[in-house]
Scaffold this motif. Sequence first.
Motif, PDB file in Angstrom:
ATOM      1  N   ARG A 148       0.838  -1.216   0.000  1.00  0.00           N
ATOM      2  CA  ARG A 148       0.000   0.000   0.000  1.00  0.00           C
ATOM      3  C   ARG A 148       0.864   1.253   0.000  1.00  0.00           C
ATOM      4  NH1 ARG A 148      -4.505  -0.015   4.552  1.00  0.00           N
ATOM      5  NH2 ARG A 148      -4.954   1.986   3.537  1.00  0.00           N
ATOM      6  N   TRP A 149       1.905   1.270   0.856  1.00  0.00           N
ATOM      7  CA  TRP A 149       2.796   2.426   0.868  1.00  0.00           C
ATOM      8  C   TRP A 149       3.568   2.545  -0.444  1.00  0.00           C
ATOM      9  CZ3 TRP A 149       2.217   6.456   3.602  1.00  0.00           C
ATOM     10  CH2 TRP A 149       1.746   6.406   4.921  1.00  0.00           C
ATOM     11  N   ALA A 150       3.891   1.415  -1.059  1.00  0.00           N
ATOM     12  CA  ALA A 150       4.590   1.446  -2.349  1.00  0.00           C
ATOM     13  C   ALA A 150       3.728   2.122  -3.411  1.00  0.00           C
ATOM     14  CB  ALA A 150       4.957   0.028  -2.781  1.00  0.00           C
ATOM     15  N   ALA A 151       2.428   1.850  -3.382  1.00  0.00           N
ATOM     16  CA  ALA A 151       1.519   2.494  -4.339  1.00  0.00           C
ATOM     17  C   ALA A 151       1.396   3.986  -4.050  1.00  0.00           C
ATOM     18  CB  ALA A 151       0.149   1.825  -4.277  1.00  0.00           C
ATOM     19  N   LEU A 152       1.323   4.346  -2.784  1.00  0.00           N
ATOM     20  CA  LEU A 152       1.114   5.746  -2.407  1.00  0.00           C
ATOM     21  C   LEU A 152       2.368   6.599  -2.587  1.00  0.00           C
ATOM     22  CD1 LEU A 152      -0.979   5.037   0.812  1.00  0.00           C
ATOM     23  CD2 LEU A 152      -1.821   6.224  -1.234  1.00  0.00           C
ATOM     24  N   GLN A 204      -4.506  -5.953  -4.180  1.00  0.00           N
ATOM     25  CA  GLN A 204      -5.887  -6.431  -4.105  1.00  0.00           C
ATOM     26  C   GLN A 204      -6.315  -6.627  -2.662  1.00  0.00           C
ATOM     27  OE1 GLN A 204      -5.382  -9.861  -6.709  1.00  0.00           O
ATOM     28  NE2 GLN A 204      -6.694  -8.909  -8.260  1.00  0.00           N
ATOM     29  N   ALA A 205      -5.444  -7.245  -1.857  1.00  0.00           N
ATOM     30  CA  ALA A 205      -5.767  -7.466  -0.445  1.00  0.00           C
ATOM     31  C   ALA A 205      -5.884  -6.156   0.314  1.00  0.00           C
ATOM     32  CB  ALA A 205      -4.699  -8.348   0.198  1.00  0.00           C
ATOM     33  N   GLY A 206      -5.142  -5.130  -0.140  1.00  0.00           N
ATOM     34  CA  GLY A 206      -5.176  -3.828   0.524  1.00  0.00           C
ATOM     35  C   GLY A 206      -6.229  -2.886  -0.035  1.00  0.00           C
ATOM     36  N   GLY A 207      -7.047  -3.361  -0.953  1.00  0.00           N
ATOM     37  CA  GLY A 207      -8.135  -2.548  -1.486  1.00  0.00           C
ATOM     38  C   GLY A 207      -7.713  -1.529  -2.530  1.00  0.00           C
ATOM     39  N   SER A 209      -7.179  -0.847  -6.398  1.00  0.00           N
ATOM     40  CA  SER A 209      -7.402  -1.332  -7.757  1.00  0.00           C
ATOM     41  C   SER A 209      -6.302  -0.803  -8.671  1.00  0.00           C
ATOM     42  CB  SER A 209      -8.773  -0.907  -8.265  1.00  0.00           C
ATOM     43  OG  SER A 209      -8.914   0.505  -8.223  1.00  0.00           O
ATOM     44  N   PHE A 210      -6.169  -1.414  -9.830  1.00  0.00           N
ATOM     45  CA  PHE A 210      -5.081  -1.044 -10.741  1.00  0.00           C
ATOM     46  C   PHE A 210      -5.451  -1.484 -12.154  1.00  0.00           C
ATOM     47  CE2 PHE A 210      -4.361  -5.202  -8.901  1.00  0.00           C
ATOM     48  CZ  PHE A 210      -4.111  -6.008 -10.005  1.00  0.00           C
ATOM     49  N   ARG A 211      -4.680  -0.996 -13.098  1.00  0.00           N
ATOM     50  CA  ARG A 211      -4.826  -1.432 -14.490  1.00  0.00           C
ATOM     51  C   ARG A 211      -3.439  -1.622 -15.092  1.00  0.00           C
ATOM     52  NH1 ARG A 211      -5.442   4.194 -14.991  1.00  0.00           N
ATOM     53  NH2 ARG A 211      -4.196   5.113 -16.693  1.00  0.00           N
ATOM     54  N   HIS A 212      -3.378  -2.364 -16.180  1.00  0.00           N
ATOM     55  CA  HIS A 212      -2.119  -2.615 -16.869  1.00  0.00           C
ATOM     56  C   HIS A 212      -1.992  -1.682 -18.063  1.00  0.00           C
ATOM     57  CE1 HIS A 212      -1.001  -6.366 -14.739  1.00  0.00           C
ATOM     58  NE2 HIS A 212      -2.313  -6.540 -14.642  1.00  0.00           N
ATOM     59  N   GLU A 213      -0.804  -1.180 -18.283  1.00  0.00           N
ATOM     60  CA  GLU A 213      -0.467  -0.448 -19.496  1.00  0.00           C
ATOM     61  C   GLU A 213       0.825  -1.039 -20.030  1.00  0.00           C
ATOM     62  OE1 GLU A 213      -0.338   3.776 -19.248  1.00  0.00           O
ATOM     63  OE2 GLU A 213      -2.436   3.972 -18.602  1.00  0.00           O
ATOM     64  N   GLY A 214       0.673  -2.030 -20.920  1.00  0.00           N
ATOM     65  CA  GLY A 214       1.837  -2.757 -21.384  1.00  0.00           C
ATOM     66  C   GLY A 214       2.452  -3.535 -20.230  1.00  0.00           C
ATOM     67  N   GLU A 215       3.762  -3.347 -20.005  1.00  0.00           N
ATOM     68  CA  GLU A 215       4.428  -4.023 -18.897  1.00  0.00           C
ATOM     69  C   GLU A 215       4.333  -3.236 -17.591  1.00  0.00           C
ATOM     70  OE1 GLU A 215       8.412  -4.875 -19.991  1.00  0.00           O
ATOM     71  OE2 GLU A 215       7.863  -6.349 -21.523  1.00  0.00           O
ATOM     72  N   VAL A 217       2.197  -1.133 -14.521  1.00  0.00           N
ATOM     73  CA  VAL A 217       0.926  -1.171 -13.795  1.00  0.00           C
ATOM     74  C   VAL A 217       0.645   0.230 -13.268  1.00  0.00           C
ATOM     75  CG1 VAL A 217       0.934  -3.601 -13.165  1.00  0.00           C
ATOM     76  CG2 VAL A 217       2.134  -1.972 -11.718  1.00  0.00           C
ATOM     77  N   VAL A 218      -0.650   0.549 -13.185  1.00  0.00           N
ATOM     78  CA  VAL A 218      -1.072   1.883 -12.757  1.00  0.00           C
ATOM     79  C   VAL A 218      -2.038   1.725 -11.592  1.00  0.00           C
ATOM     80  CG1 VAL A 218      -2.089   4.077 -13.460  1.00  0.00           C
ATOM     81  CG2 VAL A 218      -0.913   2.643 -15.161  1.00  0.00           C
ATOM     82  N   PRO A 219      -1.617   2.018 -10.366  1.00  0.00           N
ATOM     83  CA  PRO A 219      -2.547   1.933  -9.237  1.00  0.00           C
ATOM     84  C   PRO A 219      -3.564   3.073  -9.295  1.00  0.00           C
ATOM     85  CG  PRO A 219      -0.465   2.839  -8.502  1.00  0.00           C
ATOM     86  CD  PRO A 219      -0.278   2.462  -9.948  1.00  0.00           C
ATOM     87  N   ALA A 220      -4.785   2.794  -8.876  1.00  0.00           N
ATOM     88  CA  ALA A 220      -5.848   3.811  -8.894  1.00  0.00           C
ATOM     89  C   ALA A 220      -5.720   4.680  -7.642  1.00  0.00           C
ATOM     90  CB  ALA A 220      -7.215   3.144  -8.964  1.00  0.00           C
ATOM     91  N   ILE A 221      -4.718   5.557  -7.659  1.00  0.00           N
ATOM     92  CA  ILE A 221      -4.450   6.461  -6.548  1.00  0.00           C
ATOM     93  C   ILE A 221      -4.647   7.887  -7.042  1.00  0.00           C
ATOM     94  CG2 ILE A 221      -2.744   7.233  -4.856  1.00  0.00           C
ATOM     95  CD1 ILE A 221      -3.481   4.358  -4.432  1.00  0.00           C
TER      96      ILE A 221
END
Length: 305
Positions: A148-152, A204-207, A209-215, A217-221
Amino acid sequence: MLAQELATPVAPEVTLFVEQMLGKVRPLGVLFYGSGLRSGIDEDTLLDFYIIVSRQSDWPRSTLACLANAMLPPNVEYYELRVAGRAMRAKVAILTLAQLHTLTGFATLNTTVWARFSQPVRLVWRSNAQAGQAITQCIVRANVTAARWAALLGPLKAAPSAFWNALYASTYKAELRVENGRRSSGLVDANLERYERILLPCWQAGGISFRHEGEDVVPAISAEQKSRAQRQWRLRARLGRPLNILRLIKAVYTFKGSARYAAWKVRRHSGIEITLSPFAEKHPLLAAPPVLWRLWRQGAFRQGA
């Protein structure tokens, strides 16, 4: 995935060391991590363990040490044992299961425990299956918190490894460390496939969501979420080093085996052997001045020593 990682066998001498160290004491479990796990064991390897107990009094030590561990965890101890004819050493930290649960959660201001256990770790001893499951849940919690912190704190979009690199660069800056900044990226490179596989399930476990753009990933932050997270992290970063300094001060009075640990560090870095008297073992602070004088006379503090 993490349960399988925790159960992966380790070198037999590690298991023998733990069994000899525990003796008749039966904690909930013992976690093995750090350079001894990542790089193998040689003559100068210092093993790293966390001993997880149900209550502070379940690990033999003084009342003062138990109180200090309850107020500012963890306490650290040093052990030297002969295992299968060879000398082995370990630095051991002690936490209760309740402390482990708290310190692996997202809300904690202490970043060190969840960051440590988001890296590869092994459960090398457990009292029973129930204790093993409870400890495993805390390790999962640590990895979800870290992800979660990695995404933020990480980039808007990137390969999974870039998020972990950004996270560990932040946690290293928040701690009192002597390693250089390149060490944090080396953690990910050494287990790249593992970190790439684990990021998205943890999101996913941390709630998140994300999407892929080629290789990538884009977290929904959102921008607002990132800004709030940066403010929250700055508080953790400001507290990180003072907390570590307080633990070092606490260790002066609670670090079991500190004299032997210091003697080993001196021998390792300067080649100078220190013979410890029973008095020095029991009262390392009182014995320190004459030892330091002897080391200075032998050149231990000269530049390049």
